[in-house]
Each structure stands twice: as C-alpha cells, then as structure tokens.
Design a protein around this motif. Sequence first.
Motif, PDB file in Angstrom:
ATOM      1  N   SER A  56       0.844  -1.209   0.000  1.00 57.21           N
ATOM      2  CA  SER A  56       0.000   0.000   0.000  1.00 57.21           C
ATOM      3  C   SER A  56       0.870   1.248   0.000  1.00 57.21           C
ATOM      4  O   SER A  56       0.581   2.222  -0.690  1.00 57.21           O
ATOM      5  N   ALA A  57       1.947   1.183   0.795  1.00 60.99           N
ATOM      6  CA  ALA A  57       2.851   2.327   0.865  1.00 60.99           C
ATOM      7  C   ALA A  57       3.463   2.622  -0.501  1.00 60.99           C
ATOM      8  O   ALA A  57       3.838   3.751  -0.800  1.00 60.99           O
ATOM      9  N   GLU A  58       3.539   1.576  -1.320  1.00 54.35           N
ATOM     10  CA  GLU A  58       4.097   1.765  -2.667  1.00 54.35           C
ATOM     11  C   GLU A  58       3.012   2.162  -3.668  1.00 54.35           C
ATOM     12  O   GLU A  58       3.266   2.264  -4.863  1.00 54.35           O
ATOM     13  N   GLY A  59       1.806   2.346  -3.172  1.00 49.88           N
ATOM     14  CA  GLY A  59       0.741   2.827  -4.053  1.00 49.88           C
ATOM     15  C   GLY A  59      -0.168   1.741  -4.606  1.00 49.88           C
ATOM     16  O   GLY A  59      -0.943   1.988  -5.528  1.00 49.88           O
ATOM     17  N   ASP A  60      -0.091   0.540  -4.049  1.00 46.46           N
ATOM     18  CA  ASP A  60      -0.880  -0.588  -4.563  1.00 46.46           C
ATOM     19  C   ASP A  60      -2.273  -0.598  -3.918  1.00 46.46           C
ATOM     20  O   ASP A  60      -2.452  -1.040  -2.794  1.00 46.46           O
ATOM     21  N   MET A  61      -3.250  -0.109  -4.669  1.00 45.66           N
ATOM     22  CA  MET A  61      -4.607   0.015  -4.127  1.00 45.66           C
ATOM     23  C   MET A  61      -5.267  -1.349  -3.903  1.00 45.66           C
ATOM     24  O   MET A  61      -6.069  -1.505  -2.983  1.00 45.66           O
ATOM     25  N   ASP A  62      -4.921  -2.322  -4.720  1.00 46.93           N
ATOM     26  CA  ASP A  62      -5.513  -3.656  -4.523  1.00 46.93           C
ATOM     27  C   ASP A  62      -5.037  -4.267  -3.203  1.00 46.93           C
ATOM     28  O   ASP A  62      -5.810  -4.871  -2.463  1.00 46.93           O
ATOM     29  N   ALA A  63      -3.757  -4.086  -2.938  1.00 45.72           N
ATOM     30  CA  ALA A  63      -3.232  -4.580  -1.658  1.00 45.72           C
ATOM     31  C   ALA A  63      -3.920  -3.859  -0.503  1.00 45.72           C
ATOM     32  O   ALA A  63      -4.269  -4.464   0.510  1.00 45.72           O
ATOM     33  N   PHE A  64      -4.131  -2.570  -0.691  1.00 40.57           N
ATOM     34  CA  PHE A  64      -4.766  -1.782   0.364  1.00 40.57           C
ATOM     35  C   PHE A  64      -6.195  -2.270   0.601  1.00 40.57           C
ATOM     36  O   PHE A  64      -6.657  -2.354   1.732  1.00 40.57           O
ATOM     37  N   GLU A  65      -6.867  -2.611  -0.482  1.00 39.92           N
ATOM     38  CA  GLU A  65      -8.241  -3.123  -0.340  1.00 39.92           C
ATOM     39  C   GLU A  65      -8.232  -4.443   0.435  1.00 39.92           C
ATOM     40  O   GLU A  65      -9.083  -4.682   1.290  1.00 39.92           O
ATOM     41  N   ARG A  66      -7.257  -5.276   0.163  1.00 42.30           N
ATOM     42  CA  ARG A  66      -7.169  -6.551   0.913  1.00 42.30           C
ATOM     43  C   ARG A  66      -6.864  -6.275   2.390  1.00 42.30           C
ATOM     44  O   ARG A  66      -7.424  -6.907   3.273  1.00 42.30           O
ATOM     45  N   LEU A  67      -5.986  -5.316   2.618  1.00 40.20           N
ATOM     46  CA  LEU A  67      -5.685  -4.935   4.004  1.00 40.20           C
ATOM     47  C   LEU A  67      -6.957  -4.432   4.695  1.00 40.20           C
ATOM     48  O   LEU A  67      -7.239  -4.783   5.848  1.00 40.20           O
ATOM     49  N   TYR A  68      -7.711  -3.638   3.969  1.00 38.00           N
ATOM     50  CA  TYR A  68      -8.973  -3.118   4.521  1.00 38.00           C
ATOM     51  C   TYR A  68      -9.901  -4.268   4.908  1.00 38.00           C
ATOM     52  O   TYR A  68     -10.448  -4.289   6.009  1.00 38.00           O
ATOM     53  N   HIS A  69     -10.073  -5.206   3.995  1.00 36.73           N
ATOM     54  CA  HIS A  69     -11.012  -6.296   4.286  1.00 36.73           C
ATOM     55  C   HIS A  69     -10.537  -7.171   5.445  1.00 36.73           C
ATOM     56  O   HIS A  69     -11.338  -7.726   6.173  1.00 36.73           O
ATOM     57  N   ALA A  70      -9.240  -7.261   5.608  1.00 35.01           N
ATOM     58  CA  ALA A  70      -8.721  -8.090   6.702  1.00 35.01           C
ATOM     59  C   ALA A  70      -8.800  -7.386   8.059  1.00 35.01           C
ATOM     60  O   ALA A  70      -8.748  -8.038   9.095  1.00 35.01           O
ATOM     61  N   THR A  71      -8.909  -6.077   8.059  1.00 35.51           N
ATOM     62  CA  THR A  71      -8.778  -5.348   9.333  1.00 35.51           C
ATOM     63  C   THR A  71      -9.962  -4.445   9.684  1.00 35.51           C
ATOM     64  O   THR A  71     -10.076  -4.001  10.827  1.00 35.51           O
ATOM     65  N   SER A  72     -10.836  -4.148   8.714  1.00 34.01           N
ATOM     66  CA  SER A  72     -11.816  -3.085   8.945  1.00 34.01           C
ATOM     67  C   SER A  72     -12.815  -3.424  10.043  1.00 34.01           C
ATOM     68  O   SER A  72     -13.245  -2.535  10.782  1.00 34.01           O
ATOM     69  N   ALA A  73     -13.196  -4.696  10.171  1.00 30.53           N
ATOM     70  CA  ALA A  73     -14.172  -5.037  11.216  1.00 30.53           C
ATOM     71  C   ALA A  73     -13.583  -4.776  12.607  1.00 30.53           C
ATOM     72  O   ALA A  73     -14.267  -4.299  13.509  1.00 30.53           O
TER      73      ALA A  73
ATOM     74  N   ILE B 280       1.491  -4.584  13.689  1.00 30.90           N
ATOM     75  CA  ILE B 280       0.716  -3.820  12.718  1.00 30.90           C
ATOM     76  C   ILE B 280      -0.699  -3.571  13.225  1.00 30.90           C
ATOM     77  O   ILE B 280      -1.272  -2.499  13.023  1.00 30.90           O
ATOM     78  N   ILE B 281      -1.252  -4.544  13.910  1.00 33.42           N
ATOM     79  CA  ILE B 281      -2.614  -4.361  14.424  1.00 33.42           C
ATOM     80  C   ILE B 281      -2.633  -3.291  15.510  1.00 33.42           C
ATOM     81  O   ILE B 281      -3.514  -2.447  15.562  1.00 33.42           O
ATOM     82  N   THR B 282      -1.621  -3.298  16.374  1.00 32.49           N
ATOM     83  CA  THR B 282      -1.544  -2.254  17.389  1.00 32.49           C
ATOM     84  C   THR B 282      -1.403  -0.883  16.724  1.00 32.49           C
ATOM     85  O   THR B 282      -2.036   0.089  17.120  1.00 32.49           O
ATOM     86  N   TRP B 283      -0.589  -0.842  15.697  1.00 34.97           N
ATOM     87  CA  TRP B 283      -0.381   0.417  14.973  1.00 34.97           C
ATOM     88  C   TRP B 283      -1.695   0.929  14.385  1.00 34.97           C
ATOM     89  O   TRP B 283      -2.052   2.088  14.545  1.00 34.97           O
ATOM     90  N   MET B 284      -2.411   0.033  13.722  1.00 38.35           N
ATOM     91  CA  MET B 284      -3.673   0.449  13.109  1.00 38.35           C
ATOM     92  C   MET B 284      -4.725   0.762  14.175  1.00 38.35           C
ATOM     93  O   MET B 284      -5.489   1.716  14.049  1.00 38.35           O
TER      94      MET B 284
END
Lengths: 243, 180
Positions: free
Chosen positions: B14-31, B72-76
């Motif tokens: 995501s930091a490199e600009g990969d929106m698909d990776a960011f979407e996967r990160l979102y789905h894994a963590t948003s709840a 990473i979870i603590t960070w988020m």
Amino acid sequence: MMDRDEMDMLAAEYVLGTLDPAQRQSVAARRLAEPDLDALIADWEKRLSPLNSEYVAVPPSPNLFAHIRRKIEETGKRAGDGIDNIVQITMLKRKLAMWRAAAIGAGAIAASLVITVFASNSVYPPQQDRQFVAVFHRDDTQPAFVMSVDMDSQEVTIRPIDASTPVGKTYQLWIVTDQTGPQPKSLGLLENIASPTVKQLGQFDPAMLRNATFGISLEPEGGSPTGLPTGPAIHGRLISIEH
Amino acid sequence: MTTTRDLENLLRQSAEGDMDAFERLYHATSAKLFGIVLRILKNRAQSEDALQDIYVRVWQNAGDFEPGRSSIITWMATIARNRAIDIVRRRKPETDMDDREVEALVSSNNIFDEVALASDMRALDHCMGGLEEDRRKMIRLAYLEGWSRAELADLFAQPVGTIKTWLHRSLRQLKECLGS
C-alpha cells in the motif's frame, strides 16, 4: 519545564484518552518534535494495547471501501500517478521526530524549524490545516531539505539541512496541483542552498495548494532545459501540522 | 486466516501505491477497527465516517509503520482509537445507540485474532487485577469506551482533580507492575 514523571503521566493519559481536546492536540504536536515524549507515548501504547483485544469486531457497511478509495483518489496523490522524477509527498507525522534526531548536526536549523512549527501550531484552532512541513530525504534516509508551507501567506520556505550542490548543478522546486494539470510546474531554483529560500505561491488556489505535490530535482545550472524535471529527484514527505 | 506477516506485506505494498493490496488490508482489518470506533463513538454513521478517515490515514502513513516498534494491528488500532477519541472529546454529550446495543458490545468478549500478545495480555490482566475495583473500572472505561475525566468524575461522584490523581496513581501502579 516538565519533569520526567509529569511527562510520563501526560503520555499515559494521552494514550488512555482522558486528556481534553486542547491537551490532546498539544501532545500530538509536541511528540513530533520531542523524541522523549514520543517514546513515552509508544511505551504506553505498548503497555495498554492488550486491552485492544477486548474490542469486538463489527463489520462496517459493505460499500465503505469504495468511499475510502474515492477519498484517497481525490485527496491523495501518491506513487504511481505518472510523475517521473518527482517523488510524492505524503502526509507524515512520526518521521519528523526521526528527522529531528537525524538532523542534530544541523542543530540550529532543526531547532528553529521546530519552534516555528510550534509557534504556528498554537496560533490556530484545531483542524485548520494551515501549516504544513515537508521533509525531503535523499536516498530515503538523510534529510536534505525541510520545506514549510504557510497557507495564510501562501508562502513556502525551503531550508537546507544536509544538501550540497554538485558542481554545475542546481536544485529546482516543482509543484503539481489539480489547477495546473498533470505536468509539474517549476517554482524556481534554489540558488543559494546555504540559506532558506522563500517562494510565493499566491497564484495558486489555497484549496489546490493543500493537496499539492511538491518535489525537488537536481538540474543543470540555470534549471531544467525542458521545463520539466530531468534530473534525480529528492524524496519529499509532507507533514500536516494540524495534528 | 491472514497472518501478521501478510498484513505487513499488504501495508508495505500500500505504501508503494498498490490500491488492490490496500483493499485486501482493509477487508482483513476493517471489522476490528470499526469495532473500536463504534464502541467509543456509539453511533454507526459517525463511526463509518471516522473509519473512512482512519483508512485514508493508514494509506497516507503506510510508509511510516515500523515493524520493530509495534505490531501492525496495534499500529492500526492506535490510529483508529486516536481518531475516535479526538472525535468523542470534541463533541457534546449525546446518546445515540440504544443501551442494549451498547451492552452487547461491552459484554461480548471476543477479540482480535492476534497471536503474539497472549503473554502481554496475561501480564496486563494480572496487573489490572491488582488495582482497586473502582480504579480498574475507571481505566477500562477510559481506554475502551473513551470516557473523559469529567465523565468519570460524574460516575464516581468525585471532583475532576481527584479523578486525575486516581488515574495517575493507577497508571503508575500498572507501569510498576508491568515492570517497565
């Protein structure tokens, strides 16, 4: 002067969440420039974070990511949007503390910048987003320039931290905004990098400026011959001094 | 099951600009993050707005995450809690969610599927157990529900200054018990 225990309790209550909004904002700003305070906060985050396990996961609405994506696309310009030679500036906080630690050799400059940051921060109410700082890194490590952006006077000030100009070369400052389209526009040369350079950005719409991308590239003497950045760029990162 | 390492990789991409990776990160963590924000804000619409801001911040700050410094979870979670507390501190008191809904959130006891923290959790549990009951409740209300000093003062019928003293005493005691 705050003693160590007071500072520790401030950090603890910041993490616990019991400070009032003004105190929270002040701590959020101070930690950027005070590595000691930042470290105390990190320690408290670590101590109390096991409590996070008690939060129950609750799925948000299914379409929420589409909104997030749109927001990012509207506000955030980032790597991959086709601007070669200018590295994106991204919102960033913690790195300022790291930068400050790294810039100890340039003590006077670092100190004056930090004071500037605080003075300007304290003047404005929360969420105004009127002051920004960008740190330009070389090779992603050494800070080379620090740029502050003042939205009120529409002025940018670029201070060298650890930059030297190779013979026959000059640094050039660039901006990309929605107003000017996808091509970087030159803001002029940083001719005397031994002292701060101030540039006026009065011609830009403040709203555009807020989301602008800045970059510094190394160009032949006299500036880029093509009107676009041609040389290696310096990595820049933008910090909102909001909080 | 997404591992911590997977999440870190997604964040790096995501930091490199990969929106698909960011979407996967979102789905894994948003709840998880939504659970934090909802519990503090107790209002679904506000919490969804806040969650959007939080993920924009995660995207913008993705390059700042330092694996050695926190999980990473603590960070988020810290980004989410800070945002929620900033919001709740600034707003006027109001009740939005009905009490049963709040009760359901408070009483259930399931978790982040976080692995490495079991021993930290036990240690903090143990040390929380060493606090007087009122103090323990106070720390929990502040951290988990985002209560202010003034709200705690109301609940415990004490002046705000006393609450501050109690909080500091409890926090020092926790720090000492945790041995750092």
